[in-house]
Design a protein around this motif. Structure first.
Motif, PDB file in Angstrom:
ATOM      1  N   LEU A 268       0.834  -1.189   0.000  1.00 44.00           N
ATOM      2  CA  LEU A 268       0.000   0.000   0.000  1.00 44.00           C
ATOM      3  C   LEU A 268       0.879   1.253   0.000  1.00 44.00           C
ATOM      4  N   ALA A 269       0.636   2.151  -0.999  1.00 39.22           N
ATOM      5  CA  ALA A 269       1.428   3.374  -1.114  1.00 39.22           C
ATOM      6  C   ALA A 269       0.590   4.619  -0.814  1.00 39.22           C
ATOM      7  N   VAL A 270      -0.654   4.666  -1.297  1.00 38.57           N
ATOM      8  CA  VAL A 270      -1.522   5.839  -1.114  1.00 38.57           C
ATOM      9  C   VAL A 270      -2.941   5.323  -0.831  1.00 38.57           C
TER      10      VAL A 270
ATOM     11  N   PHE B 113     -11.351   4.789   2.263  1.00 39.75           N
ATOM     12  CA  PHE B 113     -10.957   3.404   2.007  1.00 39.75           C
ATOM     13  C   PHE B 113     -10.983   2.592   3.301  1.00 39.75           C
ATOM     14  N   ARG B 114     -10.442   3.179   4.377  1.00 39.87           N
ATOM     15  CA  ARG B 114     -10.422   2.450   5.659  1.00 39.87           C
ATOM     16  C   ARG B 114     -11.827   2.316   6.238  1.00 39.87           C
TER      17      ARG B 114
ATOM     18  N   LEU C 279      -3.571  -2.346   8.438  1.00 41.22           N
ATOM     19  CA  LEU C 279      -3.825  -2.551   7.015  1.00 41.22           C
ATOM     20  C   LEU C 279      -4.084  -1.239   6.286  1.00 41.22           C
ATOM     21  N   ALA C 280      -4.091  -0.137   7.003  1.00 41.81           N
ATOM     22  CA  ALA C 280      -4.277   1.184   6.388  1.00 41.81           C
ATOM     23  C   ALA C 280      -3.093   2.059   6.729  1.00 41.81           C
TER      24      ALA C 280
ATOM     25  N   THR D 292      -1.877  -8.905   0.241  1.00 48.54           N
ATOM     26  CA  THR D 292      -2.313 -10.271   0.559  1.00 48.54           C
ATOM     27  C   THR D 292      -2.971 -10.319   1.936  1.00 48.54           C
ATOM     28  N   GLU D 293      -2.361  -9.628   2.923  1.00 51.08           N
ATOM     29  CA  GLU D 293      -2.930  -9.616   4.268  1.00 51.08           C
ATOM     30  C   GLU D 293      -4.294  -8.926   4.286  1.00 51.08           C
ATOM     31  N   THR D 294      -4.425  -7.866   3.462  1.00 50.33           N
ATOM     32  CA  THR D 294      -5.710  -7.159   3.399  1.00 50.33           C
ATOM     33  C   THR D 294      -6.787  -8.067   2.831  1.00 50.33           C
TER      34      THR D 294
END
Length: 640
Positions: free
Chosen positions: A32-34, A39-40, A49-50, A57-59
């Motif tokens: 995740l970059a941006v 989204f969260r 995860l945010a 993969t974990e998300t």
């Protein structure tokens, strides 16, 4: 600077948070970059995860375990399937119902540098409207409603596809621009002609490869762009390429004197039709000049090996003959006897002169280019040639346009020009006439010397063999070495010699030498002169001071090393052979070991084949003795 970057990042994050859609950007490693706050919130993601670097993969595993994608039999297989689909980096659009009953659309697009940008839109209201429309409408059939739904979904997918197509088109445009920039930077003419031999592409380098031709040639035929003479030369290659046969051609453009190498490649993909010809053309004039000079040098070396032994033996025999005839000449002989002795001595001396000429052809002769003002050169040539011409034979020497100083072996060119003038004089004979010598520059590539006369011209055998050693049309009077020596001297310098007859009668000999502009004279500097001979040292000191340089002197390498660290020494001019334990070569090695900033020029009277001279030439520029002020200045300017 870090504070400014943090502020910019905060502003960007604030702007993304204002967007009502959820947004995420994962890089090429699916990290995740941006992302934005929506989204969260939409997926109720934990903070781990945010955050930057969170693993895709974990998300997905978190969402599968929460039932985001509905019930699944094998959660790990479901995770692997979605991750594998993401790694294909293909644009996609989908709509799905979440466990909460709300609907979202998912639109993903790959990034040019790798990675994903994904936009999630809550379309629950749209789906409710579609449901209400289906429930309340009694007129519209189920099929029309289904078609309307499919059409709406197709429109949304089409919009995503159009975005991907626009990105691909932008990348293709950038690629085309980079390709054109690359071809424009190449020192060659790259072009394409269609089957009608008209140019459909050109990188605007034609005028640099063939001076005098246009740069903008799109739409022109080969004849219009290149001219009749060049097009006639390449037309057979173009036709062969259109038949599927690639080829390479090297030729000279007569108007400019430029030597050109062109490659012709059929425009064909696989076994498909031939749509035209790709052409790659380069100016190889300098390469050809160097190659011709190298070939001529090798010929000279081979001839030297074959003739040196014979010349030595004949010289010994002639020495004996001259000695014996000298003794006979001092005896009391009759008039007839004295005449026979005189004729024998003259013949022996002529044989000695012939050996000198052979030596000048076959021996190792190095070029000695110096800065030459052609107007002054031609004036000196007139003074030398004038007294050799009889009454009734006029000499005209002209230079239509001024030519800046050039680097020439003036002595060799003077010998060649005098030889041609004397040959023209002999051809004119007692009938009288004019010898015309014209000097001009050709396209900043060649110096051309053209010698024409009013004689009978070359015979057919002479046109074929005049440049061969020992060929002569003068019977026993000529040696047959004149024109061959001219040819040898000019070819050694990388030039060309052409002989022919003028349309109106008389012979014409054309010499062309590479036009190399003279270097600027070296700026005044402090010179350390290292020379053990006081007379030579005095003469060279005078030349250096006349050129504006300051001079300090040393008679040995050891003495030079005690002076080398004086402030301002910019040049060391040293003889190779020096007294004591150290030679000029040792001095050069010591200066290199100290990484001394002064430039080094070595001078020597050793012949070109001597091993010590070859070592010197590997270390620094070498000035051959004897030399004059002009040659010294040219050497210092070239080594600057």
């Amino acid at each position: 600077m870090p504070e400014r970057e943090e502020a910019l990042e905060a502003l960007t994050r604030a702007g993304l948070n204002l967007i009502q859609q959820a947004l995420s950007i994962y890089d090429s490693d699916l990290k995740l970059a941006v992302w934005n706050r929506r989204f969260r919130e939409m997926f109720d993601l934990p903070e781990r995860l945010a955050t930057s670097g969170a693993d895709f993969t974990e998300t997905i595993r978190y969402l599968v375990e929460r039932g985001e994608y509905g019930p699944v039999d094998d959660p790990e297989q479901a995770v692997r399937t979605r991750v594998a689909a993401a790694r294909t980096f293909q644009p996609h659009y989908m709509e799905r119902e979440r466990p909460s009953g709300r609907w979202i659309s998912v639109e993903g697009a790959p990034l040019p540098q790798g990675g994903w940008v994904t936009v999630y839109t809550d379309i629950t209201e749209i789906k409710l409207q579609e449901s209400l429309l289906r429930a309340r409408s009694e007129v519209l059939s189920g099929e029309v409603l289904a078609n309307a739904e499919r059409l709406a979904q197709a429109n949304r997918a089409l919009a995503a596809t159009n975005g991907a197509l626009e990105e691909a088109q932008r990348e293709l445009t950038e690629m085309e621009a980079r390709t054109r920039l690359t071809t424009e930077m190449m020192p060659a003419h790259i072009a394409h002609v269609g089957r009608d031999l008209r140019y459909t592409y050109s990188n605007r380098r034609l005028s640099q490869v063939i001076p005098g031709r246009p740069s903008d040639i799109l739409g022109l035929t080969g004849r219009e762009a290149l001219g009749d003479e060049v097009f006639a030369r390449i037309r057979p290659c173009l036709l062969r390429a259109l038949d599927g046969e690639p080829s390479v051609l090297e030729f000279t453009a007569e108007d400019s004197g430029t030597r050109i190498r062109s490659a012709f490649t059929p425009d064909r993909i696989g076994e498909g039709p031939i749509n035209g010809v790709y052409i790659l053309s380069m100016d190889v004039t300098a390469e050809t000049q160097a190659r011709e000079a190298l070939i001529q040098t090798r010929k000279r070396e081979l001839t030297a090996q074959l003739t040196s032994g014979l010349a030595h033996d004949f010289a010994n025999l002639l020495t004996v003959i001259l000695g014996l005839q000298g003794r006979l000449e001092r005896m009391d002989l009759s008039e007839e006897g004295r005449q026979l002795v005189a004729a024998t001595i003259a013949a022996a001396r002529r044989g000695g002169g012939l050996l000198d000429q052979i030596a000048s052809i076959s021996g190792k002769r190095a070029l000695n280019p110096v800065a030459t003002v052609l107007a002054r050169f031609l004036s000196d040539l007139r003074l030398m040639a004038g007294p050799t011409l009889p009454d009734g034979v006029a000499l005209e020497i002209v230079m239509p346009d001024p030519i800046p100083p050039v680097m020439l072996d003036a002595g060799a060119l003077q010998d060649a020009a005098l030889n041609l003038i004397l040959n023209a004089r002999d051809a004119i004979g007692g009938r009288g006439g004019t010898i015309r010598l014209t000097a001009r520059a050709v396209r900043d590539t060649w110096i051309e010397i053209l010698v024409e006369d009013d004689g009978p011209g070359f015979s057919e055998p002479a046109l074929e063999h005049a440049l061969d050693p020992f060929f002569t049309t003068k019977g026993g009077v000529g040696s047959g070495l004149g024109l061959s020596m001219v040819y040898d001297q000019i070819k050694l310098a990388g030039g060309t010699v052409r002989i022919g007859n003028r349309p109106g009668g008389g012979a014409a000999v054309q010499l062309r030498l590479p036009l190399r502009r003279a270097d600027e004279p070296a700026a005044p500097m402090l010179v350390l002169l290292v020379e053990d001979d006081p007379d030579i040292r005095e003469a060279v000191r005078g030349m250096l001071r006349a050129a504006g340089h300051s001079v300090i002197e040393a008679a040995s390498a050891d003495e030079a090393l005690t002076l080398i660290d004086l402030p301002g020494v910019g040049l060391v001019l040293s003889d190779v052979n020096l007294p004591g334990q150290r030679s000029g070569l040792d001095l050069a090695a010591e200066l290199a070991a100290r990484t001394h900033p002064a430039r080094l020029v070595l001078m020597t009277s050793l012949p070109t084949g001597d091993a010590r001279r070859q070592r010197a030439e590997a270390l620094a520029p070498v000035l051959a003795k004897p030399f004059d002020a002009t040659q010294l200045a040219a050497c210092l300017g070239a080594s600057a």
